[in-house]
Design a protein around this motif. Sequence first.
Motif, PDB file in Angstrom:
ATOM      1  N   LYS A  17      37.761  13.988  30.802  1.00 15.25           N
ATOM      2  CA  LYS A  17      37.117  15.092  31.517  1.00 15.25           C
ATOM      3  C   LYS A  17      38.099  15.798  32.446  1.00 15.25           C
ATOM      4  O   LYS A  17      38.114  17.033  32.534  1.00 15.25           O
ATOM      5  N   ARG A  18      38.920  15.022  33.133  1.00 17.80           N
ATOM      6  CA  ARG A  18      39.837  15.605  34.112  1.00 17.80           C
ATOM      7  C   ARG A  18      40.923  16.427  33.444  1.00 17.80           C
ATOM      8  O   ARG A  18      41.237  17.547  33.875  1.00 17.80           O
ATOM      9  N   ILE A  19      41.520  15.903  32.370  1.00 19.55           N
ATOM     10  CA  ILE A  19      42.641  16.601  31.744  1.00 19.55           C
ATOM     11  C   ILE A  19      42.190  17.832  30.962  1.00 19.55           C
ATOM     12  O   ILE A  19      42.915  18.832  30.891  1.00 19.55           O
ATOM     13  N   THR A  20      41.004  17.778  30.371  1.00 21.57           N
ATOM     14  CA  THR A  20      40.550  18.913  29.557  1.00 21.57           C
ATOM     15  C   THR A  20      39.794  19.961  30.356  1.00 21.57           C
ATOM     16  O   THR A  20      39.437  21.007  29.812  1.00 21.57           O
ATOM     17  N   GLU A  21      39.567  19.713  31.633  1.00 22.90           N
ATOM     18  CA  GLU A  21      38.841  20.691  32.453  1.00 22.90           C
ATOM     19  C   GLU A  21      39.613  22.008  32.496  1.00 22.90           C
ATOM     20  O   GLU A  21      40.806  22.046  32.788  1.00 22.90           O
ATOM     21  N   GLY A  22      38.942  23.078  32.169  1.00 23.82           N
ATOM     22  CA  GLY A  22      39.573  24.394  32.191  1.00 23.82           C
ATOM     23  C   GLY A  22      40.320  24.752  30.921  1.00 23.82           C
ATOM     24  O   GLY A  22      40.914  25.834  30.832  1.00 23.82           O
ATOM     25  N   THR A  23      40.302  23.861  29.936  1.00 26.05           N
ATOM     26  CA  THR A  23      40.940  24.155  28.647  1.00 26.05           C
ATOM     27  C   THR A  23      39.857  24.453  27.613  1.00 26.05           C
ATOM     28  O   THR A  23      38.671  24.269  27.865  1.00 26.05           O
ATOM     29  N   GLY A  24      40.273  24.860  26.433  1.00 26.08           N
ATOM     30  CA  GLY A  24      39.315  25.112  25.363  1.00 26.08           C
ATOM     31  C   GLY A  24      39.089  23.909  24.473  1.00 26.08           C
ATOM     32  O   GLY A  24      38.444  24.034  23.421  1.00 26.08           O
TER      33      GLY A  24
END
Length: 206
Positions: A79-86
């Motif tokens: 969740k943290r690493i993919t936040e704001g990505t597609g």
Amino acid sequence: MARDIHDTLAQGFTGVIMQLEAAKGATALGNAAEASERINRASELARSSLGEARRSVRALRPRLLRDGKLSRAMDDLLKRITEGTGLNAEFKTQGNAGAIPAEHEEELLRIAQESLTNTIKHANARNFSATLSVSADSVQLQLVDDGKGFDPHTDYDGFGLIGMKERVDRMNGLFVIRSKPDVGTEIIVTLKNCSTAKPEDGNEQI
């Protein structure tokens, strides 16, 4: 870190040795009471040093693992690493993830982090999944993306795969990677489940 080890563990072990040497001397003189007291002190110092060792190990663990087990840490990581990505990332567990040894938890978390980071940087994927499966005999982590893929034999150095394989080798596990251009990538880490029951009081291990 070296200073902390010296001030806690090394000094504690020195104290244990001194008490045991004194107990040996008392025994040679036939003073059983003194020898017993010295041995008891050595035991107390050893237990105290063991506690310090455990605190040092916990302090070195990845922040995500300090307050929970691998399944929670893995879910938080995605969740943290993919936040704001597609990228849509999904984590699943099968079996008792709480039975994994702590040292393996750390390595598996780092492998998942490296794989996910590579997917975001290089794969142009839409989906990423991490599946942790635990049985009585094995622990398996499967990492899959639907990105552009690559040829593992020619692009091996550029994706951090060597580092992941080295982590698996340290755990005496099996590292498998499957990928082709325009097909996506699958990484499978398989370990022998060497978790053991918690030792009884008086038989602590680190």
